[in-house]
Design a protein around this motif. Structure first.
Motif, short mmCIF file in Angstrom:
data_model
loop_
_atom_site.label_atom_id
_atom_site.label_comp_id
_atom_site.label_asym_id
_atom_site.label_seq_id
_atom_site.Cartn_x
_atom_site.Cartn_y
_atom_site.Cartn_z
N LEU A 75 0.84 -1.20 0.00
CA LEU A 75 0.00 0.00 0.00
C LEU A 75 0.87 1.25 0.00
N THR A 76 0.22 2.38 -0.30
CA THR A 76 0.89 3.67 -0.18
C THR A 76 0.19 4.48 0.91
N LYS A 77 0.98 5.27 1.61
CA LYS A 77 0.41 6.08 2.69
C LYS A 77 0.14 7.50 2.20
N THR A 78 0.53 8.47 2.99
CA THR A 78 0.27 9.87 2.66
C THR A 78 0.89 10.26 1.32
N GLN A 79 0.23 11.18 0.65
CA GLN A 79 0.67 11.57 -0.68
C GLN A 79 0.18 12.98 -0.99
N ASP A 80 1.04 13.77 -1.64
CA ASP A 80 0.65 15.11 -2.06
C ASP A 80 -0.44 15.01 -3.12
N VAL A 81 -1.36 15.98 -3.11
CA VAL A 81 -2.52 15.94 -3.99
C VAL A 81 -2.12 15.89 -5.46
N ARG A 82 -1.08 16.62 -5.83
CA ARG A 82 -0.71 16.70 -7.25
C ARG A 82 -0.14 15.39 -7.80
N TYR A 83 0.15 14.43 -6.91
CA TYR A 83 0.69 13.15 -7.38
C TYR A 83 -0.35 12.03 -7.34
N LYS A 84 -1.54 12.32 -6.84
CA LYS A 84 -2.57 11.29 -6.76
C LYS A 84 -3.02 10.86 -8.16
N ASN A 85 -3.23 9.57 -8.29
CA ASN A 85 -3.64 8.94 -9.56
C ASN A 85 -2.58 9.13 -10.67
N ARG A 86 -1.39 9.51 -10.27
CA ARG A 86 -0.31 9.67 -11.25
C ARG A 86 0.88 8.78 -10.94
N THR A 87 0.89 8.18 -9.77
CA THR A 87 2.02 7.32 -9.38
C THR A 87 1.59 5.85 -9.39
N GLU A 88 2.53 5.03 -9.79
CA GLU A 88 2.29 3.58 -9.84
C GLU A 88 3.48 2.88 -9.22
N THR A 89 3.21 1.91 -8.35
CA THR A 89 4.27 1.14 -7.69
C THR A 89 4.32 -0.26 -8.26
N PHE A 90 5.33 -1.02 -7.86
CA PHE A 90 5.52 -2.37 -8.37
C PHE A 90 5.64 -3.35 -7.19
N PRO A 91 4.51 -3.70 -6.56
CA PRO A 91 4.53 -4.57 -5.37
C PRO A 91 5.19 -5.93 -5.61
N GLU A 92 5.09 -6.44 -6.84
CA GLU A 92 5.69 -7.74 -7.14
C GLU A 92 7.21 -7.69 -7.09
N GLU A 93 7.76 -6.49 -7.05
CA GLU A 93 9.22 -6.34 -7.01
C GLU A 93 9.76 -6.04 -5.61
N TYR A 94 8.86 -5.92 -4.64
CA TYR A 94 9.30 -5.54 -3.30
C TYR A 94 10.24 -6.58 -2.67
N ASN A 95 9.96 -7.83 -2.93
CA ASN A 95 10.81 -8.88 -2.35
C ASN A 95 12.24 -8.82 -2.89
N GLN A 96 12.41 -8.28 -4.08
CA GLN A 96 13.75 -8.08 -4.66
C GLN A 96 14.32 -6.72 -4.26
N ARG A 97 13.64 -6.06 -3.30
CA ARG A 97 14.05 -4.75 -2.79
C ARG A 97 14.09 -3.69 -3.91
N ASN A 98 13.13 -3.81 -4.81
CA ASN A 98 12.96 -2.81 -5.87
C ASN A 98 11.76 -1.95 -5.51
N PHE A 99 12.02 -0.67 -5.17
CA PHE A 99 10.97 0.25 -4.74
C PHE A 99 10.80 1.40 -5.73
N SER A 100 11.00 1.11 -6.99
CA SER A 100 10.84 2.12 -8.04
C SER A 100 9.37 2.49 -8.18
N ILE A 101 9.13 3.68 -8.71
CA ILE A 101 7.76 4.13 -8.96
C ILE A 101 7.67 4.66 -10.39
#
Length: 218
Positions: A75-101
């Motif tokens: 999940l994602t927590k707090t976020q600035d309004v101008r970035y809402k619905n514009r950011t995408e994460t890659f949860p399937e990569e978290y186990n490989q310690r990849n936290f790119s957006i």
């Protein structure tokens, strides 16, 4: 005593500074276009801590909250309004310690420095985003227009060259025709002259009433 405490403070400062340098990553530069999307890379080398203990924070230009990741819950927590619905994460990569957006619908305001903070390993990934103007697609009509313009630009030059070749080639052609006709006339004159001379020069044989007169007979 004062010098000893000052020495300890300096030692601690150098140690902390060296640790921060070790944790900080090199600056990565990423290019994007207005209206497009781009991936901002962030990874960790820390596998000692469990994923449920890891927190990731993305910041833009030091203060704007792009997003805070909770890797263990995807999940994602707090976020600035101008970035809402514009950011995408890659949860399937978290186990490989990849936290790119992934950041979409880019504008010129999105340009700048992005920092990815990873705790408790105190790692930091820095990304410099450069935004360029959107590349306009080239349509078929645009291609035709460009081709027509190119033809219009080339046409005068080709016409000039054509007239130049005509002006140069025509006199040469006329001259060649005159030379050929003149040579034919000369050759025909020479041939007819030989025939005339051959017909005029012949041996005259004496007739039956011809009598040869010599000096003795006189």
């Amino acid at each position: 005593m004062y010098l000893k405490n000052w020495g300890n403070i300096m030692f601690c400062y150098i140690f902390v500074f060296a640790a921060l340098i070790d944790k900080a990553s090199l600056l990565v530069t990423v290019w994007g276009f207005v209206g497009g999307s781009v991936v901002l890379p962030c990874s960790s080398d820390d596998y000692e801590h469990k994923l449920q203990d890891v927190d990731v924070s993305w910041r833009h230009n030091g203060s704007k909250n792009v997003c805070d990741l909770i890797p263990h819950s995807n999940l994602t927590k707090t976020q600035d309004v101008r970035y809402k619905n514009r950011t995408e994460t890659f949860p399937e990569e978290y186990n490989q310690r990849n936290f790119s957006i992934k950041l979409s619908n880019l504008t010129h305001a999105d340009a700048g420095r992005y920092i990815c903070f990873i705790t408790p390993s105190d790692e930091m990934n820095t990304v410099e985003l450069i935004i360029n103007e959107k590349l306009e697609p080239v349509t078929e009509n645009a291609n035709k227009t460009i081709d027509q313009k190119n033809l219009e630009e080339i046409k005068p030059d080709s016409l000039e060259k054509s007239w130049l070749w005509i002006l140069i080639g025509l006199p040469i052609l006329v001259l060649l025709i005159i030379v050929i006709i003149f040579r034919r006339k000369i050759s025909s004159c020479l041939t007819s002259g030989k025939h005339v001379r051959g017909s005029e020069v012949h041996e005259v044989s004496p007739g039956p009433g011809y009598k040869s007169v010599t000096a003795d007979g006189l």
